[in-house]
Design a protein around this motif. Structure first.
Motif, mmCIF file in Angstrom:
data_model
loop_
_atom_site.group_PDB
_atom_site.id
_atom_site.type_symbol
_atom_site.label_atom_id
_atom_site.label_comp_id
_atom_site.label_asym_id
_atom_site.label_seq_id
_atom_site.Cartn_x
_atom_site.Cartn_y
_atom_site.Cartn_z
ATOM 1 N N MET A 1 -4.106 40.436 32.789
ATOM 2 C CA MET A 1 -3.652 39.096 33.085
ATOM 3 C C MET A 1 -2.727 39.168 34.297
ATOM 4 N N THR A 2 -2.975 38.316 35.248
ATOM 5 C CA THR A 2 -2.116 38.245 36.430
ATOM 6 C C THR A 2 -1.482 36.872 36.488
ATOM 7 N N ALA A 3 -0.539 36.715 37.401
ATOM 8 C CA ALA A 3 0.121 35.414 37.548
ATOM 9 C C ALA A 3 -0.889 34.330 37.913
ATOM 10 N N ALA A 4 -1.999 34.711 38.552
ATOM 11 C CA ALA A 4 -3.019 33.731 38.924
ATOM 12 C C ALA A 4 -3.879 33.333 37.725
ATOM 13 N N THR A 5 -3.858 34.134 36.653
ATOM 14 C CA THR A 5 -4.618 33.820 35.450
ATOM 15 C C THR A 5 -3.974 32.621 34.766
ATOM 16 N N PRO A 6 -4.770 31.613 34.402
ATOM 17 C CA PRO A 6 -4.180 30.463 33.701
ATOM 18 C C PRO A 6 -3.531 30.889 32.387
ATOM 19 N N PHE A 7 -2.435 30.247 32.072
ATOM 20 C CA PHE A 7 -1.740 30.504 30.817
ATOM 21 C C PHE A 7 -2.194 29.439 29.843
ATOM 22 N N GLY A 8 -3.006 29.841 28.856
ATOM 23 C CA GLY A 8 -3.566 28.881 27.914
ATOM 24 C C GLY A 8 -3.328 29.288 26.472
ATOM 25 N N PRO A 9 -4.138 28.739 25.560
ATOM 26 C CA PRO A 9 -3.959 29.009 24.136
ATOM 27 C C PRO A 9 -4.026 30.497 23.763
ATOM 28 N N ARG A 10 -4.915 31.253 24.400
ATOM 29 C CA ARG A 10 -5.009 32.692 24.092
ATOM 30 C C ARG A 10 -3.688 33.384 24.424
ATOM 31 N N GLU A 11 -3.136 33.121 25.594
ATOM 32 C CA GLU A 11 -1.882 33.736 26.008
ATOM 33 C C GLU A 11 -0.726 33.275 25.114
ATOM 34 N N PHE A 12 -0.766 32.008 24.713
ATOM 35 C CA PHE A 12 0.283 31.507 23.831
ATOM 36 C C PHE A 12 0.248 32.235 22.486
ATOM 37 N N GLN A 13 -0.943 32.503 21.966
ATOM 38 C CA GLN A 13 -1.047 33.249 20.715
ATOM 39 C C GLN A 13 -0.480 34.661 20.879
ATOM 40 N N LEU A 14 -0.660 35.242 22.057
ATOM 41 C CA LEU A 14 -0.078 36.559 22.317
ATOM 42 C C LEU A 14 1.447 36.496 22.289
#
Length: 188
Positions: A1-14
């Protein structure tokens, strides 16, 4: 994951998992694999979330949740004491029977944010402390099942604790929660 990767539900679960790893590393490891995420991705998701939370000109809490999770699945009007608030609920794929709830007051101020049982989903039957297994129940469910439960200060942000008593033996316990989900039960 990079800063350019959208921060969405998957990242929030992490982000949710990152705090839970302190008490339930095995469950977190399994969940992380279910999300096909590496440890580095979990750390990066948490770093980015913390940066969003602490940004001096960042979005307000409610706007941040909407930008990360999208529009809520449902929104309910609730009364807490003399105050009215909105409870916004988002699905959390790791826990299909739960929803991430954000309680917002007037002007969008976030009062509380945690996992709750999804409307219509069956809550676990909780009659004994042996039935209190990690990730099986929420703060509200334990408080109702072991009334009168006494709220206690959590050991860190996003953590809650309840002082409860075993119904048959009268033995005192502390149920610890992260993001509203039971993590462990300790004897007092």
């Amino acid at each position: 994951m990079t800063a350019a990767t959208p921060f969405g539900p998957r990242e929030f679960q992490l982000v949710l998992l990152r705090r839970m790893a302190d008490h339930q590393p095995g469950l977190v490891e399994d969940a992380r694999h279910e999300l096909s995420a590496t440890l580095a991705e979990m750390r990066e998701a948490n770093r980015r979330w913390q940066a969003m939370v602490r940004a001096p000109r960042g979005r307000g809490s409610l706007r941040r949740y909407r930008s990360v999770l999208g529009e809520p699945e449902s929104s309910l009007r609730r009364t807490v004491g003399d105050l009215e608030c909105d409870a916004l609920l988002w699905p959390v794929p790791l826990w299909p029977d739960l929803r991430f709830e954000v309680m917002a007051g007037p002007g969008g101020a976030v009062w509380n944010e945690w996992l709750v049982r999804a409307p219509g989903a069956a809550a676990p039957a909780l009659h004994t402390v042996e039935e209190l297994r990690p990730w099986s129940c929420t703060v509200d469910e334990v408080a109702r099942a072991f009334a009168p439960a006494r709220p206690m200060e959590g050991s860190a942000p996003t953590r809650w604790a309840l002082a409860i008593t075993a119904p048959v033996t009268g033995e005192p316990y502390v149920a610890e929660f992260t993001w509203g989900l039971l993590q462990r039960l300790l004897t007092r």
